[in-house]
Design a protein around this motif. Structure first.
Motif, short mmCIF file in Angstrom:
data_model
loop_
_atom_site.label_atom_id
_atom_site.label_comp_id
_atom_site.label_asym_id
_atom_site.label_seq_id
_atom_site.Cartn_x
_atom_site.Cartn_y
_atom_site.Cartn_z
N UNK A 185 0.85 -1.16 0.08
CA UNK A 185 -0.13 0.14 0.07
C UNK A 185 0.89 1.21 0.01
N UNK A 186 0.47 2.07 -0.83
CA UNK A 186 1.34 3.30 -1.17
C UNK A 186 0.59 4.41 -0.77
N UNK A 187 1.02 5.42 0.24
CA UNK A 187 0.15 6.64 0.65
C UNK A 187 1.15 7.90 0.42
N UNK A 188 0.55 8.96 -0.52
CA UNK A 188 1.23 10.29 -0.96
C UNK A 188 0.92 11.20 0.09
N UNK A 189 1.86 12.07 0.67
CA UNK A 189 1.38 12.92 1.50
C UNK A 189 1.01 14.17 0.79
N UNK A 190 -0.14 14.31 0.39
CA UNK A 190 -0.19 15.64 -0.41
C UNK A 190 -0.14 16.95 0.36
N UNK A 191 -0.41 16.78 1.54
CA UNK A 191 -0.05 17.97 2.38
C UNK A 191 -0.13 17.47 4.14
N UNK A 192 0.83 18.11 4.80
CA UNK A 192 0.90 17.86 6.27
C UNK A 192 1.99 16.72 6.57
N UNK A 193 1.79 16.33 8.02
CA UNK A 193 2.92 15.34 8.41
C UNK A 193 1.98 14.12 8.97
N UNK A 194 2.52 12.92 9.07
CA UNK A 194 2.17 11.93 9.69
C UNK A 194 3.23 11.15 10.15
N UNK A 195 3.08 10.80 11.28
CA UNK A 195 4.25 9.93 12.19
C UNK A 195 3.54 8.32 12.47
N UNK A 196 4.46 7.49 11.83
CA UNK A 196 4.03 6.15 11.90
C UNK A 196 4.95 5.16 12.83
N UNK A 197 4.50 4.56 13.55
CA UNK A 197 5.28 3.38 14.62
C UNK A 197 5.20 2.07 14.28
N UNK A 198 6.06 1.52 14.08
CA UNK A 198 6.05 0.08 13.82
C UNK A 198 6.00 -0.67 15.14
N UNK A 199 5.06 -1.37 15.48
CA UNK A 199 4.74 -1.75 16.96
C UNK A 199 5.69 -3.09 17.30
N UNK A 200 6.20 -3.82 16.28
CA UNK A 200 6.94 -4.85 16.60
C UNK A 200 8.44 -4.33 17.18
N UNK A 201 8.83 -3.35 16.59
CA UNK A 201 10.31 -2.61 16.69
C UNK A 201 10.18 -1.40 17.51
N UNK A 202 8.99 -0.78 17.60
CA UNK A 202 8.81 0.58 18.24
C UNK A 202 9.48 1.79 17.40
N UNK A 203 9.90 1.48 16.09
CA UNK A 203 10.46 2.44 15.29
C UNK A 203 9.41 3.42 14.90
N UNK A 204 9.89 4.70 14.85
CA UNK A 204 8.84 5.73 14.61
C UNK A 204 9.53 6.62 13.30
N UNK A 205 8.71 7.27 12.45
CA UNK A 205 9.13 7.86 11.54
C UNK A 205 8.20 8.81 10.93
N UNK A 206 8.48 10.02 10.71
CA UNK A 206 7.50 11.12 10.14
C UNK A 206 7.63 11.47 8.88
N UNK A 207 6.55 11.40 8.11
CA UNK A 207 6.46 11.40 6.82
C UNK A 207 5.93 12.89 6.50
#
Length: 139
Positions: free
Chosen positions: A68-90
């Protein structure tokens, strides 16, 4: 270079010359979790959605069966992988290549517009919710 054209609700790719001010947004064969991309068995449909979300909104825990691919047209999204706790802001202009078969959640950092594209078999959904939510995973 290919340009995506929309006509009568159908998407088609047409070969075209370079378009000023354009370039590659994402070029990868892996998800944000480092996994190889996975497509559903044929036949499948292309489904695209556009959603506007307010700052502070939660992205509930979920996973995807296929890419699944999600384009950020506007704004910011923070996603966290629950198994590793790794977080990234897009941020605006980036593409999230969502993980496959891994629980993830997030939050909307600022008012955001997301455009997603995925391929799914007819009558199927690509998003799975945790069983404890009691919500259906059907389309």
């Amino acid at each position: 270079m290919f340009v995506i054209l929309a006509a009568s609700g159908l998407l088609a790719a047409a070969q075209a010359g370079p378009v000023p001010g354009t370039g590659i947004i994402v070029d990868t064969d892996k998800t944000m979790a480092g996994q190889a991309l996975a497509l559903p068995p044929a036949p499948y449909r292309v489904v695209s959605t556009r959603v506007e979300l307010a700052a502070g909104a939660a992205v509930p825990t979920h996973m995807h069966i296929w890419a699944r691919y999600v384009y950020i047209e506007r704004g910011e999204v923070e996603l966290t992988l629950l198994d590793s706790g790794r977080t990234r802001t897009f941020r605006t202009g980036e593409v999230i290549v969502e993980p496959i078969g891994k629980w993830h959640s997030g939050r909307i950092v600022s008012d955001t517009v997301l455009v997603s594209v995925e391929q799914v078999p007819p009558g199927r959904c690509n998003t799975v919710r945790p069983p404890e939510t009691g919500k259906s995973n059907d389309c």
